[in-house]
Design an enzyme around this catalytic site. Structure first.
Site: not given
Lengths: 426, 304
Positions: A65, A307
């Protein structure tokens, strides 16, 4: 600086059989691996009796992110979460803001990790198309120079097959492989969970397994046609596995990963309407879960990847359809998958292969303990029983459906480049 | 019972108890002064985040006839349009200490989410394609009145089953009480593995209607994936509209139902809708009594 790891079971499948022994680390390198005991003057000694000593694990699919969504995660907290999960290397996906489709962003990521990080290696998987829009090619050559180890549009899969072909071809001239998040986005549009009896029962728009399989088939056919390798992300269905088995048998260079949650949970879990069960691809049926376990066992699945998809609690504390997909995974992967060892589904050696295959898939250094090699080492206590507590995560985010799960097996210590980057306080 | 979130988690006895309780409330609705003090002083919020005429009005009538204080919120007039999250809205409503919140929402599971956030009773007035429990209860009440029983009946349920919360709640209820449900519609409207809910599936409306005691039609939901579920209204009507001819396959005394709003001439022909076998308006009338019963049982201190 010396570190001596003693009395542990060294599980190093690439080098041969497992044995109880010792490893000496000096100046970031492994200098000695021996059966039985070793002594070293002035070394910090770790008693690893009862523990598994493995090559440092790699997670070949994480979302950090950073830049853009630093309240969910940033590179530094992501690397801390990786260390706590036993990982000494991670591959980051490009869906940051701006996307990792330009030299500035990729250099920001690699430099931040190298200069301010804890020593866990960060390898960016760069965007395949500009802005992850699936329209025009990203500057793949330059991204390679910036440190990209593969290319992918991950969660925004390329729908245009012509672009897919060119991207795979162009990337191959720079030695990079295309990594596929396989999803037919027409079939998954509006979908909230796996299409199944449970989506019918819970009244949710389904995401059919065939959508993943159609895309897996296309990617594999393209790889076969071009004679190029392809890596399939987070395989979640039996149908995809059957296709991968077919193409592997044809000699196509296809590798595949699955995630711990697909081995641990099924679509039934969505009945809690807990948005932390919402993930893409979705949690699938029990039949799919069993097929994935069999594939992990047989080698059809090459690697485990988490993930790791952090989302702020605020983003998830909304109506189910509004919530973003994804769950954090770095700090729960080892215990969740170690259950398969306890259940006698896989051997300890296979477990280590699954968590180190990423090095081979992307041609990275690591995945084996060798004298003279980099001291990336993970110590796992296979018998330690604990309860997953999301409030203890190093990750900034808490979005896990595994909070409160009782598990057996824990990462005890993570060593990256000779430096201890994590120790579990019992 | 604190909440009514769905029929799936109710047992037969709980269902029958609600229906029996509704009988006495039906009597109140036939009086000249249709108001009793049963829930005096209790606050009920009607929060409809999706359009509704019948259900919203029916709840409000039920609340007022029980002397509860009713408050209405619609999304268009709420802070949600200013970007407030539903969970924050719920916490703020909770701070005003209501006794019950009636929620209609387009997203399945939203009432369950609110039940975890709020302390008051939550009644699901329809969530996504999931459940619409008071609709199934009023349908059952209507069937019971018409047929004298809820077991051993042959029920045809036709239309967009995939997107229908009414279908799911009715299937749960009627299979729990021992009736035989057949769902019918084009294959695009039949959700995956619905047979596991204990129903039969056919794509042939005639087969579904054959010897049926109850023919329950569902609305064609044009707002959902229009053009992907069926070609157009004309073709749908040609093959799936309940008209005189199709209804002739049912038992002569078959009862025709529709939860509304109906698309006349699309899923149901005007003659049938207005005909003597239709109980569509009785369903609406019974809805008030059934919702009074539900409010009474959740808020009125019954020990069920």
């Amino acid at each position: 600086m010396k570190l001596l790891i003693k009395n542990g079971t060294i599980v190093n499948p690439k080098a041969g059989k497992s044995f109880v022994g010792s490893i000496l680390v000096e100046n970031g390198k492994i200098t000695k691996i021996a059966k039985g005991d070793l002594t070293a003057d002035g070394a910090e000694t770790v008693n690893a009796a009862g523990m598994i000593v493995t090559p440092g694990l790699i997670d070949l699919h994480v979302h950090f992110r950073d830049p853009g969504f630093e309240e969910k995660e940033d590179i530094l907290t992501g690397l801390e979460a990786a260390a706590a999960g036993g990982f000494t290397a991670v591959c980051t996906m490009p869906n940051t803001s701006p996307a990792c489709d330009n030299i500035g962003t990729i250099e920001y990521q690699t430099k931040k990790a190298a200069k301010q990080g804890n020593g866990v290696r960060l390898y960016p998987i760069a965007a395949a198309s500009k802005g992850l829009k699936g329209e025009t090619m990203a500057p793949i050559g330059e991204l390679k120079e910036g440190g990209a180890i593969a290319i992918s549009d991950d969660g925004k899969p390329i729908t245009d097959s012509s672009l897919l072909q060119r991207v795979m071809q162009y990337a191959s001239s720079f030695g990079l492989m295309y990594v596929s998040h396989s999803e037919d986005t027409y079939l998954s549009k509006g979908g909230q969970m796996n299409e199944s009896y449970f989506s019918t029962l819970y009244g949710m728009q389904g995401i059919p397994a065939v959508g993943e399989a159609l895309s897996v088939a296309r990617e594999c056919l393209m790889a076969q046609y071009l004679g190029l390798p392809v890596h399939i992300c987070h395989v979640s269905t039996k149908m995809s596995l059957d296709l991968i088995a077919y193409f592997k048998a044809q000699g196509v260079k296809v590798t595949a990963e699955t995630a711990p949650h697909y081995l641990s949970l099924t679509d039934e879990a969505v009945g809690s309407y807990d948005t932390n069960t919402k993930v893409n691809p979705p949690l699938r049926s029990e039949e799919d879960r069993q097929a994935l376990i069999a594939a992990v066992k047989s080698g059809l699945i090459d690697a485990i990847a988490t993930d790791h998809a952090p989302h702020h609690e605020r983003d998830k504390n909304v109506e189910f359809n509004t919530a973003p997909s994804g769950m954090v995974g770095l700090e729960t992967a080892v215990p969740l998958v170690y259950k398969l060892v306890h259940d006698k589904q896989i051997t300890i050696e296979r477990f280590v292969e699954l968590f180190t295959a990423g090095y081979g898939i992307f041609g990275l250094e690591g995945g084996v303990l060798t004298e003279g090699g980099r001291a990336d080492i993970t110590l796992i206590d296979p018998e330690y029983q604990w309860t997953i507590d999301k409030n203890m995560f190093r990750s900034k985010s808490r979005n896990t459906p595994f909070h409160g799960f009782h598990v057996k097996g824990a990462v005890f210590r993570t060593i990256a480049g000779g430096k201890t980057v994590f120790t579990r306080a019992y | 019972m604190k909440h009514l979130l769905g029929i799936e988690n109710l047992n037969r006895d709980q269902i029958m108890h609600i229906l029996e309780t509704a009988v006495s409330f039906e009597e109140i609705n036939q009086r000249q002064i249709k108001k009793v003090p049963t829930l005096k002083g209790l606050s009920v919020i009607n929060f409809f985040a999706e359009p509704s005429t019948r259900t919203r009005m029916s709840f409000e009538v039920a609340e007022k006839r029980l002397s509860a204080d009713s408050y209405n919120i619609a999304v268009s007039g709420s802070a949600i349009t200013k970007g407030e999250t539903l969970s924050d809205t719920a916490l703020n409503l909770q701070a005003m200490a209501p006794d019950c919140l009636i929620i209609r929402h387009a997203v399945s599971g939203t009432p369950h989410m609110l039940a975890q956030i709020m302390d008051c009773s939550i009644i699901n007035a329809g969530d996504g394609f999931h459940e619409h429990p008071t609709q199934a209860l009023l349908d059952a009440y209507t069937i019971q009145k018409k047929k004298g029983r809820l077991d051993g009946l042959k029920v045809a349920l036709m239309g967009d089953i995939a997107h229908s919360r009414v279908a799911r709640s009715n299937i749960h209820l009627l299979t729990k009480t021992g009736s035989h449900v057949t769902v019918a519609g084009p294959a695009t409207m039949i959700p995956k593995d619905i047979k596991k809910l204990g129903v039969e599936v056919t794509y042939d409306p005639k087969e579904a209607v054959k010897d049926a005691d109850i023919v329950m039609m569902l609305r064609i939901q044009e707002e959902r994936e229009s053009g992907l579920m069926y070609p157009d209204r004309r073709e749908y009507a040609k093959f799936f509209c309940l008209d005189e001819k199709l209804l002739s396959y049912a038992k002569p005394d078959a009862t025709v139902m529709h939860p509304g709003p109906a698309n006349r001439g699309v899923e149901i022909d005007d003659n049938i809708m207005d005909g003597d076998r239709s109980v569509i308006l009785e369903q609406v009338a019974n809805g008030v009594a059934v919702r009074m019963a539900v409010l009474y049982l959740l808020l009125g201190g019954s020990n069920s």
